[in-house]
Motif scaffolding. Structure first.
Motif, PDB file in Angstrom:
ATOM      1  N   GLN A 301      94.290  69.889  41.883  1.00 21.90           N
ATOM      2  CA  GLN A 301      93.089  69.494  42.734  1.00 21.90           C
ATOM      3  C   GLN A 301      91.744  70.180  42.357  1.00 21.90           C
ATOM      4  N   VAL A 302      91.746  71.308  42.280  1.00 23.57           N
ATOM      5  CA  VAL A 302      91.301  72.179  41.897  1.00 23.57           C
ATOM      6  C   VAL A 302      91.844  73.830  41.783  1.00 23.57           C
ATOM      7  N   VAL A 303      90.998  74.030  40.256  1.00 21.07           N
ATOM      8  CA  VAL A 303      91.076  75.380  39.690  1.00 21.07           C
ATOM      9  C   VAL A 303      90.649  76.093  39.300  1.00 21.07           C
ATOM     10  N   ILE A 304      91.002  77.456  39.059  1.00 17.84           N
ATOM     11  CA  ILE A 304      90.327  78.557  39.103  1.00 17.84           C
ATOM     12  C   ILE A 304      90.164  79.118  37.652  1.00 17.84           C
ATOM     13  N   VAL A 305      88.982  79.408  37.253  1.00 19.84           N
ATOM     14  CA  VAL A 305      89.408  79.862  36.136  1.00 19.84           C
ATOM     15  C   VAL A 305      88.444  81.165  35.778  1.00 19.84           C
ATOM     16  N   PRO A 306      89.563  82.737  35.457  1.00 21.71           N
ATOM     17  CA  PRO A 306      88.875  83.813  35.991  1.00 21.71           C
ATOM     18  C   PRO A 306      87.851  84.329  34.465  1.00 21.71           C
ATOM     19  N   ILE A 307      86.712  84.999  34.283  1.00 23.05           N
ATOM     20  CA  ILE A 307      85.901  85.155  33.505  1.00 23.05           C
ATOM     21  C   ILE A 307      85.314  86.121  33.628  1.00 23.05           C
ATOM     22  N   TYR A 308      85.851  87.450  32.016  1.00 24.60           N
ATOM     23  CA  TYR A 308      86.279  88.897  32.351  1.00 24.60           C
ATOM     24  C   TYR A 308      86.504  89.813  31.136  1.00 24.60           C
ATOM     25  N   ARG A 309      85.864  90.556  30.876  1.00 23.62           N
ATOM     26  CA  ARG A 309      85.587  91.390  30.467  1.00 23.62           C
ATOM     27  C   ARG A 309      86.937  92.710  29.413  1.00 23.62           C
ATOM     28  N   ASN A 310      87.237  93.339  30.883  1.00 21.62           N
ATOM     29  CA  ASN A 310      88.502  93.846  31.227  1.00 21.62           C
ATOM     30  C   ASN A 310      89.512  94.163  32.360  1.00 21.62           C
ATOM     31  N   ASP A 311      90.801  94.908  32.117  1.00 26.21           N
ATOM     32  CA  ASP A 311      91.239  95.053  33.135  1.00 26.21           C
ATOM     33  C   ASP A 311      90.669  95.368  35.180  1.00 26.21           C
ATOM     34  N   GLU A 312      89.894  95.730  34.551  1.00 24.13           N
ATOM     35  CA  GLU A 312      89.182  96.274  36.199  1.00 24.13           C
ATOM     36  C   GLU A 312      88.196  94.690  36.649  1.00 24.13           C
ATOM     37  N   GLN A 313      87.734  94.767  35.853  1.00 26.33           N
ATOM     38  CA  GLN A 313      87.130  92.938  36.387  1.00 26.33           C
ATOM     39  C   GLN A 313      87.809  91.593  36.254  1.00 26.33           C
ATOM     40  N   PHE A 314      89.258  92.153  35.532  1.00 27.68           N
ATOM     41  CA  PHE A 314      90.040  90.543  36.042  1.00 27.68           C
ATOM     42  C   PHE A 314      90.728  91.073  37.471  1.00 27.68           C
ATOM     43  N   ASP A 315      90.816  92.403  37.527  1.00 27.02           N
ATOM     44  CA  ASP A 315      91.612  92.370  38.724  1.00 27.02           C
ATOM     45  C   ASP A 315      90.851  92.500  40.124  1.00 27.02           C
ATOM     46  N   GLU A 353      88.991  69.737  32.319  1.00 27.65           N
ATOM     47  CA  GLU A 353      88.425  68.374  31.695  1.00 27.65           C
ATOM     48  C   GLU A 353      88.867  67.514  31.193  1.00 27.65           C
ATOM     49  N   LEU A 354      89.773  67.681  30.151  1.00 26.94           N
ATOM     50  CA  LEU A 354      90.595  66.618  30.095  1.00 26.94           C
ATOM     51  C   LEU A 354      91.586  66.129  30.039  1.00 26.94           C
ATOM     52  N   LYS A 355      92.114  66.599  31.781  1.00 27.04           N
ATOM     53  CA  LYS A 355      93.288  66.231  32.199  1.00 27.04           C
ATOM     54  C   LYS A 355      92.310  66.053  33.978  1.00 27.04           C
ATOM     55  N   GLY A 356      91.726  65.862  34.050  1.00 28.03           N
ATOM     56  CA  GLY A 356      91.049  65.368  34.402  1.00 28.03           C
ATOM     57  C   GLY A 356      90.959  66.013  35.968  1.00 28.03           C
ATOM     58  N   VAL A 357      91.186  67.291  36.119  1.00 23.75           N
ATOM     59  CA  VAL A 357      90.851  68.172  37.494  1.00 23.75           C
ATOM     60  C   VAL A 357      89.463  67.558  37.764  1.00 23.75           C
ATOM     61  N   PRO A 358      89.924  67.730  39.097  1.00 24.99           N
ATOM     62  CA  PRO A 358      88.046  67.194  39.681  1.00 24.99           C
ATOM     63  C   PRO A 358      87.270  68.241  40.043  1.00 24.99           C
ATOM     64  N   VAL A 359      87.259  69.272  40.314  1.00 21.92           N
ATOM     65  CA  VAL A 359      86.617  70.294  40.694  1.00 21.92           C
ATOM     66  C   VAL A 359      86.976  72.463  40.264  1.00 21.92           C
ATOM     67  N   ARG A 360      86.411  72.403  38.929  1.00 24.03           N
ATOM     68  CA  ARG A 360      87.475  73.624  38.299  1.00 24.03           C
ATOM     69  C   ARG A 360      86.232  74.829  39.132  1.00 24.03           C
ATOM     70  N   ILE A 361      86.404  75.723  39.071  1.00 24.53           N
ATOM     71  CA  ILE A 361      85.581  77.093  39.794  1.00 24.53           C
ATOM     72  C   ILE A 361      85.305  78.406  38.196  1.00 24.53           C
ATOM     73  N   GLY A 362      84.776  78.657  38.144  1.00 28.32           N
ATOM     74  CA  GLY A 362      84.078  79.817  37.478  1.00 28.32           C
ATOM     75  C   GLY A 362      84.302  81.109  38.352  1.00 28.32           C
ATOM     76  N   LEU A 363      84.864  81.916  37.335  1.00 25.51           N
ATOM     77  CA  LEU A 363      84.536  83.465  38.323  1.00 25.51           C
ATOM     78  C   LEU A 363      84.465  84.197  38.031  1.00 25.51           C
ATOM     79  N   GLY A 364      83.133  84.811  37.886  1.00 23.32           N
ATOM     80  CA  GLY A 364      83.308  86.518  37.217  1.00 23.32           C
ATOM     81  C   GLY A 364      82.617  87.620  37.902  1.00 23.32           C
ATOM     82  N   PRO A 365      82.556  88.690  36.917  1.00 24.65           N
ATOM     83  CA  PRO A 365      81.655  89.188  37.322  1.00 24.65           C
ATOM     84  C   PRO A 365      80.373  89.152  38.524  1.00 24.65           C
TER      85      PRO A 365
END
Lengths: 491, 491
Positions: A301-315, A353-365
């Motif tokens: 129902q909800v997918v969270i996609v991380p946005i990051y440039r390095n390991d620290e940000q990813f963590d 988008e192709l798979k129709g997931v209703p809500v997508r959350i983008g999350l970055g620094p």
């Protein structure tokens, strides 16, 4: 990922075929007309099954299982039934293979021929009524309210994933009653269960009605149906419920002793929906960017996609994502955190988008800094920045809103595609240029219905349950009519 | 109701056949070797399915669905596989029926012959590996962890309800891995999942082991199994998990690019349990009074039977019953209040005993007066008077105790029926007079295994995973052996 999806306006049929495969719902197999339902597609089907099963049990039905094979002699006991299905039956004739004379290849062993050929069930009325004969003696054994989840086979010449396949999955209810009235009430109840399911669970608006004699199930007295409208203006029969009268009870000699001790034939219904509903789901809601799934049916129902440039940000992003995930899961929201490092966020956005997931959350620094999340909804393709403190309630409300919105959108489309016509020219013009349901007068004869089908490919989808009495003239013959019926081209 | 059930000591086989039918689990259908699973039996199967499905998903598997039919040419691609199944295949050769020359009967239309015959799947390795070829390109696509719930057909000549039927229901897992080690670990994991399920959910103790070459699945490198012991001293294979090596990947040319970009064949497993488990359930726990069900699998865990002489008493008893029911349901205990006025309490007691309901509560005016319930447990056939104030906790604890007790009882029986023997005379003597597993030395050759089978009907059930190294002499040939294996007559 690049989607490369044909646009609906270019070729609706191609769009559908591509989408079903690209969104990982199903694909054709090496077996003529038989499909493989892939895990993502099957997960959606499982959600449909679970909800329908709950609804069947709530209305007093129990599940059971009957044989895959039907002896040819059973199959032909109900005359109109065999007429309806004989042309599309897979037939088992042998029960063994052997090594051929060349010592290498394998052939059917001619010595292992069955005495009586077996039909792979296209529907189970005959084998079930043969069984019910042993189960029903007295009024105390009634009603008998049974459902079966099963595969069935109808040897169709032209097949399309989900919509028409040689093998498909379905449920078939088969009930036995002491009176005609009870059986009719059951058939109507199950039509209503299907309508409720389609509208409130799948967000697909449907019209309830009965079929004309031409379109009735082979062996039924009355076929109730729910009809949906696809985005290309074609109708799709989404479920049927049949009042079978005493036809099968007579064919299989199933009688019961009533309260007065008199022997009577039992009254019957049968009703079913199938993996065809998957096709209806795709064609009702999806768009040129891919699948659009109502939250009720979305495996994710909800997918969270991380946005990051390095390991620290990813963590840091992962910490926040995991925290949100835990909160949403507590509310029974299914969430996926896509932390694959093999794909870029853009690729992932496209994929969900192709798979129709209703809500997508983008999350970055930057979101972490601001205490916000970027929330994108699939149905409207819009984005919103939502604060940390509101996010859980926001998502919960949003899922409900998407479910409601999808229904409303489909209903608006459907309602604007029911057109009253009063001449055959108008009929053809609307069918050609607009599509949808055409509400027209019909003289009530199968001959006229056939002629209209020959001329236009449109059939009578149903006589709606709520049709108004209205004296009129048949759109083809001019003969008198007592009310309008709904025509459409159909899947 | 009168049960009229044959005693186990008189004729165990007859007792089983009668019980399966009388307890409403299943019955034979009009189709040779195919059974009807009745609602009560199917409700138990649904509970097994739900728990197994949960366990599969917890270990990372997804469900999918593959075609019922397998083209003959696919089927013969893996040589030992086709050898193993060719003799019991139902074959579809035609796809249409027509009215015969007499104008009345129905016959197979000779013009509708398939170009290539289709096998009704006896197991799905071949069709699935043909599909996996399209799904696997790179190590990133692995592991592929898929399960299917399906019906399969094996044309058995002698059939018995649940134990051996031409059509049966099962699940079949089919996984693909990048390395041998991972595939072996998967096969072992699924054997452990099955053992966990059998022991902790079905209360059936099992022995884990591997099969000898003779008893291996057709196409497998190693077959892991769980073996249970029935009350008549015969073993029953309750589940198998196969390490398939690269056999199917080679037969269907399924390769992947490893991390170094080199093409390698994929490693495979498959694993399954079936409605055969229903037979194991019946034969492990039930007694001369009927079915005995572990609470985990009982469709009805608690039944309340009212005892009354007039309407006033009935109303008072019903009030108390409804109150108790509400409390138990809150704890997810499934309770039935049998308020039928068409049957006497004695009849009902018998019926629920036959159907294996774990706990029966009798409730009459005297109990109301005393503030007590009469609680009978099915496993021990004992009764207890329990006070109003303790009843809910009592029932909750009792259900757990019954589950534990059934397992312990079965384990005691099983453990006392593993006998070490050191001569062939002793072997035959134990097999004849005691039954159970016989732990004996074997020289490791298929020839000796075959000879022992011919002489005694006993087969090697498994080489247990925990077998001790122990130098010895084969019980038949006297040739050297490195450790004991378990023999038994088996279902």
């Amino acid at each position: 990922m690049s989607k490369n999806l044909t646009k609906r306006s270019e070729d609706y049929s191609k769009w559908y075929n591509e989408l079903v495969v690209k969104a990982d719902l199903a694909e054709n197999s090496g077996v003529r007309g038989c499909m493989v339902i892939k895990p993502y597609g099957y997960a959606i089907w499982e959600k449909m099954q679970a909800e329908l099963d709950r609804m069947f049990k709530e209305t007093g039905h129990q599940n059971a299982y009957f044989p895959l094979f039907i002896p040819k002699s059973y199959f032909s006991k109900e005359a109109s039934h065999v007429d309806g299905f004989a042309k599309e039956c897979a037939v088992v004739t042998h029960y063994r293979l052997r090594t051929a004379a060349d010592g290498k290849t394998i052939e059917v062993d001619p010595d292992a021929k069955l005495e009586e050929e077996l039909i792979v069930r296209p529907t189970s009325e005959t084998i079930i009524w043969d069984t019910y004969k042993g189960w029903i003696q007295s009024y105390r054994d009634l009603p008998l309210l049974i459902n079966q989840w099963a595969n069935v086979v109808r040897w169709e010449m032209r097949t399309r994933l989900f919509l028409r396949t040689a093998e498909f999955l379905w449920q078939e209810g088969h009930t036995a009653h002491a009176t005609e009235k009870e059986a009719v009430a059951e058939a109507e109840q199950m039509m209503n269960v299907y309508a409720d399911f389609a509208e409130n669970f799948m967000a697909i608006p449907v019209i309830k009605g009965v079929k004309t004699a031409n379109e009735r199930f082979a062996g039924a007295i009355e076929t109730y149906c729910i009809e949906a409208l696809m985005q290309d203006g074609k109708a799709l029969q989404a479920g049927t419920s049949h009042f079978l009268g005493q036809n099968f009870a007579k064919a299989f000699d199933v009688k019961f002793a009533n309260k007065e001790g008199k022997q009577e034939h039992v009254w019957a219904t049968s009703w079913g929906v199938s993996t065809r509903l998957m096709g209806a789901l795709v064609m009702t809601h999806s768009d040129d960017n891919g699948l659009v799934l109502p939250p009720n049916l979305a495996p994710i129902q909800v997918v969270i996609v991380p946005i990051y440039r390095n390991d620290e940000q990813f963590d840091a992003v992962s910490d926040a994502a995991n925290e949100l995930m835990a909160k949403l899961r507590k509310l029974n929201i299914s969430v996926k955190y896509d932390n694959r490092d093999t794909h870029k966020p853009g690729f992932k956005f496209n994929e969900y988008e192709l798979k129709g997931v209703p809500v997508r959350i983008g999350l970055g620094p930057k979101d972490l800094e601001n205490g916000t999340f970027e929330v994108a909804r699939r149905d409207t393709l819009t984005k919103e920045i939502v604060s940390n403190t509101d996010i859980v309630t926001y998502i919960q409300d949003l899922l409900e809103e998407i479910q409601t919105n999808l229904y409303a959108k489909a209903q608006t489309y459907r309602d604007s595609h029911i057109t009253e016509v009063n001449s055959f020219d108008e009929f053809k013009e609307v069918l050609e240029n607009k599509g949808g349901f055409i509400s027209a007068h019909w003289d009530g004869t199968p001959e006229t219905e056939d002629k209209i089908k020959d001329l236009t490919k449109a059939t009578i989808r149903c006589i709606t349950l709520d049709r108004k009495e209205e004296a009129g003239a048949c759109v083809l013959t001019g003969n008198p009519s007592v009310g309008r019926v709904l025509f459409a081209k159909a899947y």
